[in-house]
Design a protein around this motif. Structure first.
Motif, PDB file in Angstrom:
ATOM      1  N   ASP A  28     -17.861 -70.598 129.808  1.00 47.62           N
ATOM      2  CA  ASP A  28     -18.125 -71.710 128.881  1.00 47.62           C
ATOM      3  C   ASP A  28     -16.795 -72.380 128.586  1.00 47.62           C
ATOM      4  O   ASP A  28     -15.838 -71.725 128.163  1.00 47.62           O
ATOM      5  N   LEU A  29     -16.721 -73.682 128.802  1.00 53.15           N
ATOM      6  CA  LEU A  29     -15.463 -74.397 128.591  1.00 53.15           C
ATOM      7  C   LEU A  29     -14.974 -74.322 127.154  1.00 53.15           C
ATOM      8  O   LEU A  29     -13.774 -74.450 126.891  1.00 53.15           O
ATOM      9  N   ARG A  30     -15.920 -74.100 126.234  1.00 51.69           N
ATOM     10  CA  ARG A  30     -15.485 -73.993 124.845  1.00 51.69           C
ATOM     11  C   ARG A  30     -14.586 -72.766 124.641  1.00 51.69           C
ATOM     12  O   ARG A  30     -13.775 -72.750 123.710  1.00 51.69           O
ATOM     13  N   GLY A  31     -14.718 -71.775 125.510  1.00 52.61           N
ATOM     14  CA  GLY A  31     -13.901 -70.587 125.384  1.00 52.61           C
ATOM     15  C   GLY A  31     -12.457 -70.793 125.817  1.00 52.61           C
ATOM     16  O   GLY A  31     -11.602 -69.949 125.533  1.00 52.61           O
ATOM     17  N   ILE A  32     -12.170 -71.890 126.506  1.00 57.44           N
ATOM     18  CA  ILE A  32     -10.791 -72.180 126.918  1.00 57.44           C
ATOM     19  C   ILE A  32     -10.360 -73.551 126.388  1.00 57.44           C
ATOM     20  O   ILE A  32      -9.503 -74.217 126.957  1.00 57.44           O
ATOM     21  N   SER A  33     -10.999 -73.973 125.268  1.00 56.35           N
ATOM     22  CA  SER A  33     -10.716 -75.303 124.714  1.00 56.35           C
ATOM     23  C   SER A  33      -9.244 -75.462 124.342  1.00 56.35           C
ATOM     24  O   SER A  33      -8.680 -76.559 124.464  1.00 56.35           O
ATOM     25  N   HIS A  34      -8.578 -74.382 123.872  1.00 54.67           N
ATOM     26  CA  HIS A  34      -7.172 -74.496 123.472  1.00 54.67           C
ATOM     27  C   HIS A  34      -6.280 -74.808 124.669  1.00 54.67           C
ATOM     28  O   HIS A  34      -5.226 -75.430 124.518  1.00 54.67           O
ATOM     29  N   TYR A  35      -6.684 -74.396 125.873  1.00 55.09           N
ATOM     30  CA  TYR A  35      -5.934 -74.769 127.063  1.00 55.09           C
ATOM     31  C   TYR A  35      -6.210 -76.219 127.444  1.00 55.09           C
ATOM     32  O   TYR A  35      -5.314 -76.964 127.856  1.00 55.09           O
ATOM     33  N   LEU A  36      -7.458 -76.623 127.292  1.00 50.46           N
ATOM     34  CA  LEU A  36      -7.842 -77.983 127.689  1.00 50.46           C
ATOM     35  C   LEU A  36      -7.263 -79.027 126.748  1.00 50.46           C
ATOM     36  O   LEU A  36      -6.844 -80.107 127.183  1.00 50.46           O
ATOM     37  N   VAL A  37      -7.232 -78.676 125.456  1.00 49.79           N
ATOM     38  CA  VAL A  37      -6.701 -79.630 124.480  1.00 49.79           C
ATOM     39  C   VAL A  37      -5.233 -79.921 124.759  1.00 49.79           C
ATOM     40  O   VAL A  37      -4.773 -81.075 124.644  1.00 49.79           O
ATOM     41  N   THR A  38      -4.507 -78.910 125.145  1.00 54.40           N
ATOM     42  CA  THR A  38      -3.079 -79.095 125.434  1.00 54.40           C
ATOM     43  C   THR A  38      -2.840 -79.478 126.890  1.00 54.40           C
ATOM     44  O   THR A  38      -1.693 -79.514 127.341  1.00 54.40           O
ATOM     45  N   LYS A  39      -3.924 -79.754 127.609  1.00 62.70           N
ATOM     46  CA  LYS A  39      -3.868 -80.233 128.997  1.00 62.70           C
ATOM     47  C   LYS A  39      -3.081 -79.277 129.917  1.00 62.70           C
ATOM     48  O   LYS A  39      -2.262 -79.704 130.732  1.00 62.70           O
ATOM     49  N   GLN A  40      -3.329 -77.999 129.741  1.00 61.58           N
ATOM     50  CA  GLN A  40      -2.680 -77.016 130.600  1.00 61.58           C
ATOM     51  C   GLN A  40      -3.491 -76.816 131.879  1.00 61.58           C
ATOM     52  O   GLN A  40      -4.705 -77.001 131.897  1.00 61.58           O
TER      53      GLN A  40
END
Length: 321
Positions: A28-40
């Motif tokens: 679930d992408l919500r589980g890695i949202s902190h990576y996505l928000v910071t565009k990692q």
């Protein structure tokens, strides 16, 4: 990259190679949202974290486990241990689940061939013959014995020694033969028993143990010596035959003297106890004669003594005894 496949083990500056091919799926992408928000770059972060995990695990791993207990282990000697490969798979799965909300779809782990693994493969495949021709003792003209057999490397006993040495089949064969030769040449006089070939059992066993220890010290290898057999040169066989013949003749002479003494005791009406003592001495000496050996030097096995109850009465002609 190649540098990422090399990891240091628990031994300082001792590296092993491992490549990991991984396919993972984010649940679930919500589980890695902190990576996505910071565009990692999530796949790159996964790779970095897995490399860090492998490096940490490998840093606490002895090379012996990585090379010898990678996909299987010996529960008799390592109770409770799981194979290194299974432990790493489990840790990678846990890492992806907790840090990236992901699961492993497919993972392949391959040990990378290095000079060390190629050297280990060369010395551990199959058995190899050796033959050591050695003098027994250090006296001039000492007879020689030939020790033959096979050796096989069962594994590495000392990784630092194995890493630093130039181990190959020919080098190991030479050192085994050198060790056996030196041990036999340095034998003490009380170890040189020539009357029977089995008299050398202890000496040969000691020489083989010394050879195994030498290989462990110099090459870091635990070896197994099999199909061991030995023979001695004709000079040594002749020496043993002469010594045995001399001993047999000496025993025969002692028995004849005792028989003469027994006749004298009968002639002079000695006590039964004295006669029994002489007969017991004859029996003990006769038991030391080996039929096959006596026959080989032209001496027949002497008959056993008659018991006291079967002895002839004193009024018989002594010539019948």
């Amino acid at each position: 990259q190649k540098s990422e496949a090399m990891f240091e083990t628990s031994l300082s500056n001792f590296y092993v190679g491992l490549e990991i091919f991984l396919t993972a799926r984010v649940k679930d992408l919500r589980g890695i949202s902190h990576y996505l928000v910071t565009k990692q770059d999530v796949p790159q972060r996964m790779k970095e974290e897995i490399i860090r995990l492998v490096r940490k695990l490998m840093h606490g791993t002895d090379p012996e486990r990585f090379y010898m207990r990678y996909s299987h282990t010996n529960h008799e000697f390592y109770p409770g241990e799981i194979p290194f490969e299974d432990e790493l798979r489990q840790k990678i799965g846990d890492l992806l689940k907790t840090e990236f909300n992901s699961e492993v779809v497919d993972i392949v782990m391959k040990r990378v061939q290095t000079d060390l693994t190629r050297k280990l493969d060369e010395v551990s495949k199959g058995s190899h013959d050796f033959a050591a021709v050695a003098e027994l003792g250090s006296l001039p003209g000492a007879p020689t014995v030939i020790v033959k057999g096979s050796f096989k490397a069962d594994g590495v006993d000392g990784w630092q020694a194995f890493k630093q040495c130039d181990a190959n089949v020919e080098a190991i064969r030479k050192r085994i033969e050198d060790s056996i030769r030196a041990r036999l040449k340095g034998a003490r006089e009380d170890q040189l028993t020539f009357s029977e070939q089995t008299g050398l059992n202890g000496l040969i066993t000691d020489a083989l143990q010394a050879a195994r220890k030498l290989i462990a010290d110099e090459f870091g290898l635990a070896i197994r010596l099999t199909t061991i057999h030995w023979d001695w040169e004709d000079e040594l066989k002749q020496l043993g035959w002469q010594q045995e013949k001399k001993e047999l003749l000496s025993v025969q002479e002692r028995i004849l003297r005792l028989k003469e003494l027994r006749l004298d005791l009968y002639e002079h009406d000695a006590s039964p106890d004295d006669i029994r003592d002489v007969e017991e001495s004859i029996r003990r000496l006769s038991a030391t004669l080996k039929p096959a050996l006596a026959s080989s030097v032209g001496i027949q096995q002497l008959p056993g003594p008659k018991t006291a109850g079967n002895l002839p009465s004193s009024d018989l002609d002594l010539s019948d005894l």
